[in-house]
Design an enzyme around this catalytic site. Structure first.
Site, PDB file in Angstrom:
ATOM      1  N   ASP A  37       9.238   5.759  65.655  1.00 42.00           N
ATOM      2  CA  ASP A  37       8.491   5.123  64.555  1.00 42.00           C
ATOM      3  C   ASP A  37       9.208   3.893  64.004  1.00 42.00           C
ATOM      4  O   ASP A  37       8.586   2.863  63.771  1.00 42.00           O
ATOM      5  CB  ASP A  37       8.142   6.126  63.450  1.00 42.00           C
ATOM      6  CG  ASP A  37       9.320   6.864  62.838  1.00 42.00           C
ATOM      7  OD1 ASP A  37      10.453   6.774  63.381  1.00 42.00           O
ATOM      8  OD2 ASP A  37       9.122   7.556  61.822  1.00 42.00           O
ATOM      9  N   SER A 123      15.261  20.865  54.980  1.00 46.07           N
ATOM     10  CA  SER A 123      16.222  20.476  56.033  1.00 46.07           C
ATOM     11  C   SER A 123      15.896  21.101  57.384  1.00 46.07           C
ATOM     12  O   SER A 123      16.769  21.542  58.100  1.00 46.07           O
ATOM     13  CB  SER A 123      17.647  20.873  55.625  1.00 46.07           C
ATOM     14  OG  SER A 123      18.006  20.219  54.452  1.00 46.07           O
ATOM     15  N   SER A 124      14.584  21.120  57.707  1.00 48.54           N
ATOM     16  CA  SER A 124      14.177  21.771  58.957  1.00 48.54           C
ATOM     17  C   SER A 124      13.509  20.802  59.914  1.00 48.54           C
ATOM     18  O   SER A 124      13.124  21.178  61.010  1.00 48.54           O
ATOM     19  CB  SER A 124      13.198  22.905  58.633  1.00 48.54           C
ATOM     20  OG  SER A 124      12.055  22.374  57.990  1.00 48.54           O
ATOM     21  N   GLY A 125      13.356  19.537  59.500  1.00 50.13           N
ATOM     22  CA  GLY A 125      12.670  18.575  60.364  1.00 50.13           C
ATOM     23  C   GLY A 125      11.164  18.648  60.254  1.00 50.13           C
ATOM     24  O   GLY A 125      10.446  18.182  61.132  1.00 50.13           O
ATOM     25  N   LEU A 126      10.642  19.249  59.172  1.00 52.09           N
ATOM     26  CA  LEU A 126       9.187  19.345  58.977  1.00 52.09           C
ATOM     27  C   LEU A 126       8.724  18.470  57.807  1.00 52.09           C
ATOM     28  O   LEU A 126       7.645  18.640  57.275  1.00 52.09           O
ATOM     29  CB  LEU A 126       8.767  20.801  58.738  1.00 52.09           C
ATOM     30  CG  LEU A 126       9.089  21.770  59.881  1.00 52.09           C
ATOM     31  CD1 LEU A 126       8.697  23.191  59.506  1.00 52.09           C
ATOM     32  CD2 LEU A 126       8.395  21.352  61.173  1.00 52.09           C
ATOM     33  N   SER A 127       9.591  17.539  57.413  1.00 55.43           N
ATOM     34  CA  SER A 127       9.224  16.518  56.434  1.00 55.43           C
ATOM     35  C   SER A 127       8.935  17.044  55.046  1.00 55.43           C
ATOM     36  O   SER A 127       7.947  16.667  54.418  1.00 55.43           O
ATOM     37  CB  SER A 127       8.026  15.715  56.926  1.00 55.43           C
ATOM     38  OG  SER A 127       8.430  14.953  57.987  1.00 55.43           O
ATOM     39  N   SER A 128       9.810  17.885  54.551  1.00 56.55           N
ATOM     40  CA  SER A 128       9.691  18.304  53.151  1.00 56.55           C
ATOM     41  C   SER A 128       9.804  17.078  52.242  1.00 56.55           C
ATOM     42  O   SER A 128       9.139  16.996  51.210  1.00 56.55           O
ATOM     43  CB  SER A 128      10.763  19.338  52.804  1.00 56.55           C
ATOM     44  OG  SER A 128      12.055  18.860  53.112  1.00 56.55           O
ATOM     45  N   SER A 129      10.634  16.101  52.642  1.00 54.02           N
ATOM     46  CA  SER A 129      10.822  14.914  51.792  1.00 54.02           C
ATOM     47  C   SER A 129       9.560  14.052  51.764  1.00 54.02           C
ATOM     48  O   SER A 129       9.165  13.549  50.705  1.00 54.02           O
ATOM     49  CB  SER A 129      12.028  14.087  52.257  1.00 54.02           C
ATOM     50  OG  SER A 129      11.888  13.733  53.614  1.00 54.02           O
ATOM     51  N   ASP A 173       6.442  10.154  59.054  1.00 53.41           N
ATOM     52  CA  ASP A 173       6.316  11.357  58.225  1.00 53.41           C
ATOM     53  C   ASP A 173       5.364  11.108  57.059  1.00 53.41           C
ATOM     54  O   ASP A 173       4.487  11.920  56.762  1.00 53.41           O
ATOM     55  CB  ASP A 173       7.685  11.774  57.677  1.00 53.41           C
ATOM     56  CG  ASP A 173       8.687  12.072  58.783  1.00 53.41           C
ATOM     57  OD1 ASP A 173       8.278  12.102  59.962  1.00 53.41           O
ATOM     58  OD2 ASP A 173       9.869  12.289  58.472  1.00 53.41           O
TER      59      ASP A 173
END
Length: 384
Positions: A37, A123-129, A173
């Site tokens: 990206d 912190s799992s790579g699922l875009s919580s941020s 994301d």
């Protein structure tokens, strides 16, 4: 309890009155197209049925009071004053988004009370941020009735993460959290922001397996990958690696390798990964799940060997998953790397077999217990 119900309930408990509205922004999983990206390339994620809910009400001043339910922490800042960074990282995602919304819409000074909660694993790579940024962006847009499109809210979220939080992420994301579509994988051209929806294959499930090895992308690895990609683009005289063809790369590969081994490896991944995303769209259209599985495997190998962002636990999960799935379907690491999750496109009849193989072997081998999620592709951010 779903995040939207919890946010509503905790808002009343915390502030003593009923919230006016609730926004929900989903996390995302990326099926293929990793680290492409920010190289202006192609990605193919979907929004997932885990996300961030924000319940909110207007105030009659310019103060934002933010209650983070999951960590039982609060932040307060004034929209009529310059917005400064907080010492608390979570608060900077909120402050950063509001700051860059004000940069676009200087008249926005509407105060609010907010309560927010998420069921995206951190912190799992699922875009919580990104779910947090987009939910806050949408909240601000509703509060001020601001003339911002969902794509603009996504880019503001990315800007906040880049400039205010300090993680040099691309735009995938945030775009996925803003623009996801129910039952669709969305191929995004990260330069033009054009979206090509492709249905999730019939008879297949999206499984996400969390290695429970946490990553934190603000620590230099992510930013150094970005610099190495920029070095390679410059070497080819290109605006971004998206503009370098496979032929051009092959022609000058040994020259780049001699000059900068890491830049060579990073470029090799990005250029081949962009091609895999385009081929994946075609494979899905043709319902060729064998081909899609091969592309996902190629993507994982490239992340492991050329981009060097996988870890032994993740490689092992992918190996186990592939045994369970067989040829029809695939698995790969998803997200920024150095921990987090793998994603699997798995025939419905093999889901339980996949769950079992992982449960019987992963913890025994690594000493860490995985978490298994079955996901559906969902709509992007919306008012509830």
């Amino acid at each position: 309890m779903k995040p939207q119900q919890l946010a509503t309930q905790k808002f009343i408990e915390h502030y003593g009155y009923l919230a006016a509205q609730t926004v929900f922004a989903p996390g995302r999983v990326n099926i293929i197209g990793e680290h492409t990206d920010y190289n202006d390339g192609f990605v193919m994620p979907c929004a997932i049925n885990y996300g961030m809910a924000v319940s909110f009400s207007k105030r009659d001043d310019s103060i934002w009071r933010v209650y983070a339910i999951d960590i039982d922490k609060q932040d307060e800042f004034d929209l009529s004053q310059p917005i400064e960074p907080s010492e608390h990282k979570w608060a900077n995602y909120v402050r950063g988004v509001v700051k860059y919304i004000q940069a676009k819409c200087p008249e926005f000074k509407q105060g609010a009370d907010l309560a927010m909660t998420s069921d995206v694993p951190m912190s799992s790579g699922l875009s919580s941020s990104a779910a947090l940024e987009i939910s806050i962006g949408k909240t601000a847009q509703v509060l001020g009735n601001l003339p911002l499109s969902l794509a603009e809210i996504a880019l503001i979220g990315q800007e906040a993460e880049n400039k205010f939080v300090g993680a040099n992420c691309g735009n995938m994301d945030q775009l996925t959290s803003a623009l996801g579509q129910k039952d669709q994988l969305i191929m995004i051209d990260c330069r033009s922001l054009d979206i090509t929806p492709t249905p999730v294959p019939h008879g297949y499930s999206i499984a996400i397996i969390n290695s429970n090895v946490k990553h934190d992308l603000v620590t230099g690895e992510y930013n150094s990958r970005r610099q190495e990609c920029e070095f390679a683009a410059k070497f080819f005289g290109a605006k971004a690696l998206r503009d370098v063809t496979s032929e051009q790369f092959i022609e000058r590969a040994s020259e780049l390798q001699a000059e900068n081994e890491l830049a060579y490896k990073r470029a090799k991944h990005i250029i081949s990964e962009n091609q895999r995303v385009l081929e994946a769209v075609e494979a899905l259209k043709a319902n060729d799940m064998v081909k899609l599985g091969q592309l996902m495997a190629g993507s994982h190998d490239s992340m492991r060997d050329d981009f060097e962002i996988t870890i032994p636990e993740i490689d092992y999960l992918v190996e186990l998953a592939q045994v369970a799935i067989g040829k029809n379907g695939g698995s790969r690491m998803t997200g920024g790397g150095f921990g987090g999750c793998i994603v699997c496109l798995v025939p419905n009849e093999k889901v339980e077999h996949l769950r079992q193989i992982i449960a019987e072997n992963y913890e025994k081998q690594t000493g860490i217990k995985e978490t298994f999620h079955l996901c559906t592709a969902c709509d992007g951010v919306h008012l509830i």
